[in-house]
Design a protein around this motif. Structure first.
Motif, PDB file in Angstrom:
ATOM      1  N   SER A 223       8.786   5.648  -2.782  1.00  0.00           N
ATOM      2  CA  SER A 223       7.764   3.890  -1.944  1.00  0.00           C
ATOM      3  C   SER A 223       6.141   3.890  -1.777  1.00  0.00           C
ATOM      4  CB  SER A 223       8.902   3.286  -1.435  1.00  0.00           C
ATOM      5  OG  SER A 223      10.235   3.452  -1.953  1.00  0.00           O
ATOM      6  N   ILE A 224       5.914   5.663  -1.662  1.00  0.00           N
ATOM      7  CA  ILE A 224       4.349   5.838  -0.863  1.00  0.00           C
ATOM      8  C   ILE A 224       3.645   5.230  -1.784  1.00  0.00           C
ATOM      9  CG2 ILE A 224       3.045   7.051   0.516  1.00  0.00           C
ATOM     10  CD1 ILE A 224       5.758   8.570   1.516  1.00  0.00           C
ATOM     11  N   PRO A 225       2.981   5.973  -2.786  1.00  0.00           N
ATOM     12  CA  PRO A 225       1.915   5.502  -3.502  1.00  0.00           C
ATOM     13  C   PRO A 225       2.556   4.521  -4.007  1.00  0.00           C
ATOM     14  CG  PRO A 225       3.293   7.391  -4.965  1.00  0.00           C
ATOM     15  CD  PRO A 225       4.613   7.352  -3.242  1.00  0.00           C
ATOM     16  N   PHE A 226       3.318   3.458  -4.085  1.00  0.00           N
ATOM     17  CA  PHE A 226       3.702   1.748  -4.753  1.00  0.00           C
ATOM     18  C   PHE A 226       3.338   1.595  -3.288  1.00  0.00           C
ATOM     19  CE2 PHE A 226       6.413   3.463  -7.793  1.00  0.00           C
ATOM     20  CZ  PHE A 226       5.510   2.936  -8.946  1.00  0.00           C
ATOM     21  N   ALA A 227       3.273   1.710  -2.470  1.00  0.00           N
ATOM     22  CA  ALA A 227       2.978   0.502  -0.583  1.00  0.00           C
ATOM     23  C   ALA A 227       1.593   1.065  -0.190  1.00  0.00           C
ATOM     24  CB  ALA A 227       3.954   1.214   0.651  1.00  0.00           C
ATOM     25  N   PHE A 228       1.022   2.107  -0.713  1.00  0.00           N
ATOM     26  CA  PHE A 228      -0.443   2.276  -0.669  1.00  0.00           C
ATOM     27  C   PHE A 228      -1.227   2.500  -1.426  1.00  0.00           C
ATOM     28  CE2 PHE A 228       0.374   5.604   2.488  1.00  0.00           C
ATOM     29  CZ  PHE A 228      -0.271   5.984   3.173  1.00  0.00           C
ATOM     30  N   ASN A 229      -1.002   1.504  -2.306  1.00  0.00           N
ATOM     31  CA  ASN A 229      -1.653   0.911  -3.975  1.00  0.00           C
ATOM     32  C   ASN A 229      -1.757  -0.381  -3.696  1.00  0.00           C
ATOM     33  OD1 ASN A 229      -3.233   1.746  -5.758  1.00  0.00           O
ATOM     34  ND2 ASN A 229      -1.697   0.300  -6.796  1.00  0.00           N
ATOM     35  N   ALA A 230      -0.572  -1.444  -2.750  1.00  0.00           N
ATOM     36  CA  ALA A 230      -0.363  -2.313  -2.451  1.00  0.00           C
ATOM     37  C   ALA A 230      -1.229  -2.569  -1.442  1.00  0.00           C
ATOM     38  CB  ALA A 230       0.801  -2.709  -2.012  1.00  0.00           C
ATOM     39  N   ARG A 231      -0.640  -1.976   0.188  1.00  0.00           N
ATOM     40  CA  ARG A 231      -1.904  -2.159   0.768  1.00  0.00           C
ATOM     41  C   ARG A 231      -3.490  -2.042   0.496  1.00  0.00           C
ATOM     42  NH1 ARG A 231       0.071  -3.294   6.141  1.00  0.00           N
ATOM     43  NH2 ARG A 231       1.964  -3.894   6.228  1.00  0.00           N
ATOM     44  N   LEU A 232      -3.942  -1.321  -0.334  1.00  0.00           N
ATOM     45  CA  LEU A 232      -5.411  -1.374  -0.947  1.00  0.00           C
ATOM     46  C   LEU A 232      -5.751  -2.392  -1.859  1.00  0.00           C
ATOM     47  CD1 LEU A 232      -5.413   2.466  -1.916  1.00  0.00           C
ATOM     48  CD2 LEU A 232      -6.166   1.382   0.339  1.00  0.00           C
TER      49      LEU A 232
END
Length: 396
Positions: free
Chosen positions: A69-78
Motif C-alpha cells: 500500500s505504501i507506493p499508492f499512499a505516497f503517490n496519492a498524497r503527491l
C-alpha cells in the motif's frame, strides 16, 4: 519525490482482497488460540521447531500488505499536493499511533500488580482497547466539531490517566514496552521502510538493496558470536528490520506489478523474485532454521514467497479475469482493518468485566471450538459491515 506517472491511481481490488482475507484468517487464528485440543498445524510452531504453519504466515501477510500500500499512499498524497512536511508528519503520527496502541495492548495482558492498581486490570484493559476508537475514528464532515474534539482529546486524556494508573509487578508506576505488540511491530517496520522509501524516492533498485540489507542485518543479529550482536542499538534496529523485510517485499512487488506503462499477464520479474525468496530461505535455513518466534530470515523469505504467490493468484483472478464479486464477503474487513483487530479485545474484556460467557465451555475445545472460531470471524465481518455503514472507521 516525484509523482509516479505509471503507478495506478485506481483502487486495486486484489490488494483489498488479500488484506480482507488476511484479516479474516487473523481473527480466526486469534480466537483459535484460546481453544484447547487443536492440531499443531493450526497453531504457531514452537521457537525451536524449524518449521512453520499457515498461522505463522498471517502476521507476515499483514506486513506484506502494508508494504504493497505504501507506493499508492505516497503517490496519492503527491497528486493531492501535500508538502514533504505534511507527508512526514502523517508518517510519524501513523507509526507512533500503532506503537502506542501496541504497547497498551501488551501491558493489558500481563506485567501488572492488580493489588496496587486503583482500578481492576480488566477495566484498565477494556479502556485501553476501547479508547483508540474515539481517538482515531474517521469522523464525517458533518459531524459536530465540538463533539469530535471532545471524543478525541477525551480519549487521549483517558490513555494518559491509564498510563499513570498502571502499577508494574515490580512496584514501579507506568507502562514499559515488554515487547511492542503486533501493532507496535507493524508501526516500527512501517516507519523504517517508509523513511527509506522517501529518501530513495521509491526507486526499485534502492528498495531491493534495502531488502538485502534487512536480510543481512537479521542474519547478523541472530549470530550470537558477532560483535554487532552485542550492541543494543544494532539489535534494536536489526530486530525491526526483520519485519521491515516483509514490508519492503510488499513495496517491491507493488512496484513490479503497478509502476509500469503497460499491464502484463505474466510478470517474469515477480516470478524470478519469488524464486529468489525461496532460494534465499532454503540456503539460510541450515544456519538459522525456520521460526516465526525468533524471526529468522528463512521465515521472512518463505513468508514473502507465499504472500507473493497468493497476491499473484488474486491479481490474475481479479485484475486480469475481472472476477471480483466473490471478494465482497471479505471487503468489510479490508476497509476497516484496525477496528476489526481491536474490537475482539473490547468484546473480550467487556464480557470478562461482567463475568459473562458468550459461549459454553463445550465450544472451547476441539472441533466445536474450530467451528466457533470460524463463526466468530464471520460475525466480525458483519459487524464491520455495520460499522462501515455508520461511518465508524479507524483512520491513522
Amino acid at each position: 519525490m516525484k509523482i509516479k506517472e505509471n503507478l495506478s491511481s485506481k483502487r486495486v481490488f486484489s490488494i483489498d482482497a488479500l488484506r480482507g482475507i488476511t484479516i479474516f484468517v487473523m481473527i480466526f487464528v486469534n480466537e483459535l488460540a484460546s481453544i484447547k485440543n487443536v492440531p499443531q498445524w493450526m497453531r504457531h510452531m514452537p521457537a525451536d521447531a524449524d518449521a512453520m504453519t499457515f498461522v505463522d504466515v498471517v502476521f507476515p501477510a499483514f506486513l506484506f500488505i502494508v508494504g504493497m500500500s505504501i507506493p499508492f499512499a505516497f503517490n496519492a498524497r503527491l497528486i493531492k499536493g501535500d508538502s514533504p512536511k505534511t507527508i512526514w508528519i502523517h508518517t510519524l503520527k501513523r507509526a507512533l499511533a500503532l506503537i502506542i496502541i501496541g504497547v497498551f495492548m501488551v501491558n493489558a495482558e500481563y506485567g501488572y500488580d492488580a493489588s496496587k492498581m486503583l482500578i481492576t486490570p480488566v477495566i484498565w484493559a477494556l479502556l485501553a482497547y476501547a479508547m483508540p476508537i474515539p481517538i482515531w475514528n474517521k469522523y464525517t464532515k458533518d459531524f459536530p466539531i465540538w463533539l469530535k474534539y471532545t471524543l478525541q482529546y477525551g480519549g487521549m486524556l483517558v490513555l494518559a490517566i491509564l498510563y499513570f494508573l498502571y502499577i508494574q509487578d515490580n512496584g514501579e508506576r507506568g507502562m514499559t514496552p515488554k515487547w511492542w505488540g503486533i501493532l507496535g511491530l507493524i508501526g516500527w517496520a512501517y516507519l523504517f521502510t517508509v523513511v527509506y522509501y522517501w529518501l530513495v524516492c521509491g526507486r526499485l533498485w534502492a528498495m531491493t538493496a534495502f531488502l538485502v540489507l534487512c536480510v543481512v542485518c537479521n542474519s547478523i543479529n541472530l549470530t550470537e558470536d558477532t560483535a554487532l550482536h552485542q550492541l543494543s542499538w544494532f539489535s534494536f534496529i536489526a530486530g525491526h528490520l526483520t519485519h521491515a523485510t516483509l514490508v519492503t517485499s510488499g513495496v517491491i512487488i507493488s512496484l513490479l506489478f503497478f509502476d509500469r506503462k503497460t499491464e502484463v499477464k505474466i510478470n517474469w520479474p515477480v516470478i524470478g523474485l519469488t524464486l529468489l525468496f525461496l532460494i534465499t530461505g532454503y540456503l539460510l535455513r541450515p544456519y538459522f532454521g525456520i521460526s516465526k518466534i525468533k524471526g529468522t530470515p528463512s521465515w521472512t523469505m518463505f513468508s514473502a514467497a507465499i504472500c507473493t504467490v497468493l497476491f499473484y493468484l488474486l491479481y490474475w483472478i481479479m485484475e486480469i479475469k475481472k472476477q471480483t464479486k466473490w471478494s465482497e464477503f471479505f471487503m468489510p474487513a479490508a476497509a476497516n482493518p484496525l477496528l476489526i483487530y481491536i474490537l475482539p479485545g473490547v468484546i473480550y474484556y467487556f464480557c470478562k468485566a461482567l463475568n459473562f460467557h458468550i459461549i459454553p465451555g463445550y465450544f472451547r475445545v476441539g472441533v466445536p471450538g474450530i467451528i466457533w472460531s470460524l463463526l466468530f470471524s464471520t460475525i466480525m465481518l458483519f459487524v464491520m459491515k455495520i460499522c462501515n455503514r455508520y461511518k465508524i472507521q479507524l483512520h491513522l
